[in-house]
Motif scaffolding. Sequence first.
Motif, PDB file in Angstrom:
ATOM      1  N   ARG A 213      10.185 -67.252  18.381  1.00  0.00           N
ATOM      2  CA  ARG A 213       9.460 -67.725  19.642  1.00  0.00           C
ATOM      3  C   ARG A 213      10.688 -68.529  20.513  1.00  0.00           C
ATOM      4  N   GLN A 214      11.450 -69.015  19.679  1.00  0.00           N
ATOM      5  CA  GLN A 214      12.410 -70.023  20.579  1.00  0.00           C
ATOM      6  C   GLN A 214      13.431 -69.166  20.961  1.00  0.00           C
ATOM      7  N   GLY A 215      13.714 -67.815  20.495  1.00  0.00           N
ATOM      8  CA  GLY A 215      14.717 -67.046  21.001  1.00  0.00           C
ATOM      9  C   GLY A 215      15.914 -67.250  20.258  1.00  0.00           C
ATOM     10  N   ARG A 216      16.125 -67.813  19.059  1.00  0.00           N
ATOM     11  CA  ARG A 216      17.151 -67.940  18.213  1.00  0.00           C
ATOM     12  C   ARG A 216      17.213 -66.785  17.132  1.00  0.00           C
ATOM     13  N   LEU A 217      16.072 -66.390  16.879  1.00  0.00           N
ATOM     14  CA  LEU A 217      15.939 -64.922  15.896  1.00  0.00           C
ATOM     15  C   LEU A 217      15.769 -63.955  17.143  1.00  0.00           C
ATOM     16  N   ARG A 218      16.362 -62.817  17.003  1.00  0.00           N
ATOM     17  CA  ARG A 218      16.151 -61.622  17.967  1.00  0.00           C
ATOM     18  C   ARG A 218      16.138 -60.384  17.170  1.00  0.00           C
ATOM     19  N   ILE A 219      14.926 -60.122  16.401  1.00  0.00           N
ATOM     20  CA  ILE A 219      14.928 -58.917  15.660  1.00  0.00           C
ATOM     21  C   ILE A 219      13.443 -58.220  15.953  1.00  0.00           C
ATOM     22  N   HIS A 220      13.470 -56.997  15.709  1.00  0.00           N
ATOM     23  CA  HIS A 220      12.250 -55.992  16.305  1.00  0.00           C
ATOM     24  C   HIS A 220      11.746 -55.241  14.812  1.00  0.00           C
ATOM     25  N   PRO A 221      11.316 -55.963  13.779  1.00  0.00           N
ATOM     26  CA  PRO A 221      11.242 -54.852  12.737  1.00  0.00           C
ATOM     27  C   PRO A 221       9.828 -53.992  12.916  1.00  0.00           C
ATOM     28  N   GLU A 222       9.980 -52.663  12.506  1.00  0.00           N
ATOM     29  CA  GLU A 222       8.793 -51.913  12.567  1.00  0.00           C
ATOM     30  C   GLU A 222       7.612 -52.202  11.737  1.00  0.00           C
ATOM     31  N   ARG A 223       7.766 -52.898  10.434  1.00  0.00           N
ATOM     32  CA  ARG A 223       6.934 -53.357   9.854  1.00  0.00           C
ATOM     33  C   ARG A 223       7.255 -54.892   9.123  1.00  0.00           C
ATOM     34  N   ILE A 224       6.226 -55.640   8.917  1.00  0.00           N
ATOM     35  CA  ILE A 224       6.360 -56.808   8.302  1.00  0.00           C
ATOM     36  C   ILE A 224       5.402 -57.022   7.369  1.00  0.00           C
ATOM     37  N   LEU A 225       5.931 -57.375   6.110  1.00  0.00           N
ATOM     38  CA  LEU A 225       5.244 -57.394   4.703  1.00  0.00           C
ATOM     39  C   LEU A 225       5.065 -58.854   4.141  1.00  0.00           C
ATOM     40  N   SER A 226       4.126 -59.367   3.857  1.00  0.00           N
ATOM     41  CA  SER A 226       3.827 -60.582   3.349  1.00  0.00           C
ATOM     42  C   SER A 226       3.777 -60.464   1.772  1.00  0.00           C
ATOM     43  N   VAL A 227       4.350 -61.213   1.025  1.00  0.00           N
ATOM     44  CA  VAL A 227       4.407 -61.136  -0.465  1.00  0.00           C
ATOM     45  C   VAL A 227       4.387 -62.636  -1.021  1.00  0.00           C
ATOM     46  N   ALA A 228       4.053 -62.438  -2.301  1.00  0.00           N
ATOM     47  CA  ALA A 228       4.530 -63.760  -3.079  1.00  0.00           C
ATOM     48  C   ALA A 228       3.412 -65.061  -2.896  1.00  0.00           C
ATOM     49  N   GLU A 229       2.848 -65.458  -1.839  1.00  0.00           N
ATOM     50  CA  GLU A 229       1.937 -66.351  -1.596  1.00  0.00           C
ATOM     51  C   GLU A 229       0.595 -65.696  -1.108  1.00  0.00           C
ATOM     52  N   VAL A 230      -0.367 -66.477  -0.869  1.00  0.00           N
ATOM     53  CA  VAL A 230      -1.701 -66.299  -0.175  1.00  0.00           C
ATOM     54  C   VAL A 230      -1.373 -66.193   1.384  1.00  0.00           C
ATOM     55  N   PRO A 246       1.620 -56.055  13.248  1.00  0.00           N
ATOM     56  CA  PRO A 246       0.598 -56.561  12.141  1.00  0.00           C
ATOM     57  C   PRO A 246       1.414 -56.886  11.188  1.00  0.00           C
ATOM     58  N   VAL A 247       1.032 -57.938  10.282  1.00  0.00           N
ATOM     59  CA  VAL A 247       1.504 -58.030   9.130  1.00  0.00           C
ATOM     60  C   VAL A 247       0.729 -57.458   7.814  1.00  0.00           C
ATOM     61  N   HIS A 248       1.468 -56.896   7.213  1.00  0.00           N
ATOM     62  CA  HIS A 248       0.952 -55.953   5.907  1.00  0.00           C
ATOM     63  C   HIS A 248       1.300 -56.897   4.704  1.00  0.00           C
ATOM     64  N   GLN A 249       0.490 -56.497   3.742  1.00  0.00           N
ATOM     65  CA  GLN A 249       0.654 -57.347   2.344  1.00  0.00           C
ATOM     66  C   GLN A 249       0.972 -56.514   1.091  1.00  0.00           C
ATOM     67  N   VAL A 250       1.617 -57.101   0.378  1.00  0.00           N
ATOM     68  CA  VAL A 250       1.570 -56.543  -1.049  1.00  0.00           C
ATOM     69  C   VAL A 250       1.451 -57.575  -2.200  1.00  0.00           C
ATOM     70  N   TYR A 251       0.365 -57.154  -3.022  1.00  0.00           N
ATOM     71  CA  TYR A 251       0.131 -58.364  -4.168  1.00  0.00           C
ATOM     72  C   TYR A 251       0.439 -57.968  -5.317  1.00  0.00           C
ATOM     73  N   GLN A 252       1.590 -58.558  -5.734  1.00  0.00           N
ATOM     74  CA  GLN A 252       2.444 -58.061  -7.030  1.00  0.00           C
ATOM     75  C   GLN A 252       2.678 -59.623  -7.591  1.00  0.00           C
ATOM     76  N   CYS A 253       2.567 -59.463  -8.821  1.00  0.00           N
ATOM     77  CA  CYS A 253       3.041 -60.730  -9.807  1.00  0.00           C
ATOM     78  C   CYS A 253       3.777 -60.107 -11.026  1.00  0.00           C
ATOM     79  N   THR A 254       4.145 -61.098 -11.944  1.00  0.00           N
ATOM     80  CA  THR A 254       4.590 -60.691 -13.166  1.00  0.00           C
ATOM     81  C   THR A 254       3.882 -59.400 -13.645  1.00  0.00           C
ATOM     82  N   GLU A 255       2.788 -59.520 -13.746  1.00  0.00           N
ATOM     83  CA  GLU A 255       1.683 -58.662 -14.515  1.00  0.00           C
ATOM     84  C   GLU A 255       1.869 -57.129 -13.739  1.00  0.00           C
ATOM     85  N   GLY A 256       2.304 -56.913 -12.642  1.00  0.00           N
ATOM     86  CA  GLY A 256       2.127 -55.673 -12.075  1.00  0.00           C
ATOM     87  C   GLY A 256       1.989 -55.618 -10.529  1.00  0.00           C
TER      88      GLY A 256
END
Length: 440
Positions: A213-230, A246-256
């Motif tokens: 938003r501040q213009g210091r990062l200038r990328i345009h990913p085709e997909r954004i993936l949230s991992v590791a936290e709620v 849209p933000v997609h998610q992967v739910y992964q932990c040590t167990e799978g």
Amino acid sequence: MWTDNLRIMYQYGLTRHGRRFRSREELGRWQERRLLHHLEKVRKGSPFYKELWGSRPVTDWRDFPMIDKSLMMAHFDQLNTAGIRKEDAFALALEAERTREFTPQIGGMTIGLSSGTSGNRGLFLISPAERMAWAGAILAKVLPGSLFARHSIAFFLRANSNLYGTVGSRRLRFEFYDLLDSMEQHLSCLNEQKPSLLVAPPSMLRLLAEQQRQGRLRIHPERILSVAEVLDPLDKRYVEEAFGQPVHQVYQCTEGLLAATCSHGTLHLNEDIVYIQKEYVDHSLRKFVPIITDFSRYAQPIVRYRLNDLLTEREQACSCGSPFTAIEMIEGRCDDVYYFPAVSGSQWIPVFPDFISRAIIAASGEVEAYHAVLHAADRLEISLQVKADERAGAQTAIAGALEVLCARVGCRMPRLEFTSYQPQVSGGRKLRRVESRAGR
């Protein structure tokens, strides 16, 4: 002879195109066949499970004793089928953490260290074949296009692993970003890489969104993936607005690898990899604790493993047509359910994390970030980041919303303490927007 690339491609094709289940019943029959074959193999290869199950037939597997993280770690040496000692695995994984050189292997087995949301360290063990199968499955579930197109993946996590590096190839540029590195370093590398797939914990996605938003990062990913936290709804909206994706998610932990979002953005359990039994905490609210049996892992078998996570099942089926169970949300740890004394009587009333989140978010549109910590049954601290000159109004609105919530469920209202919000960077503990530090 299978090569690594062939294994990845085979699993990719099987996951994305090969298995089509017309109903839950068909899926269940297929799972049962896989499970029975897998469990017979585990019984022969794992001294721990052989003793735990005794002479009971594997057809009774749904009633086998459950295990958890503490039991798995206590019996690590006897549970794994590769003959690897916990002492050796821990020493290797801790050295990788110290040096930030994440290539630890013992006898070809990838060793990883997981802190989890509780801070209790756990080990995971993956064979070469399992590593390739994981890579094929995860690519099938998260890539925005074909495996044969060119992709550039930026992956933020506390620790790298051979497991994650497996996805790199001539067409897949994979760059690991260490969460302990500085934001300036991240920005420079991201602006040079221009990733098509951005993968990070929500707390880091939030910081990157601010830089975008501040213009210091200038990328345009085709997909954004949230991992590791709620993924909190407030963070999800902020990141989506900043990147226009849209933000997609992967739910992964040590167990799978437990769940991933479909093309419609709905989180589905990966029931082609794991069987998940549901221990309902509140059936009417569709809230359950998952009990996992992973029929894709043999080196470190995961059978009837009870997680400490709380999930909410989606009420309506997803329009994508998948028979895999749809999840409305991952709420976090069971330990983060708040318990307040009842207005009358001696009962303790549970208040689930999403109730607290929704009350705070819905109360005021001025809230930009928050952290709710229950220190005691009568003391709730809410740290807020709000728009300029709107703090008093936001605090009043949130207090009113929580009073309504407490009245509705019949519990006593805790004393509220409002403090200023301090951003939490995902270098150590995982971010939990709603957290309980109170005993009962």
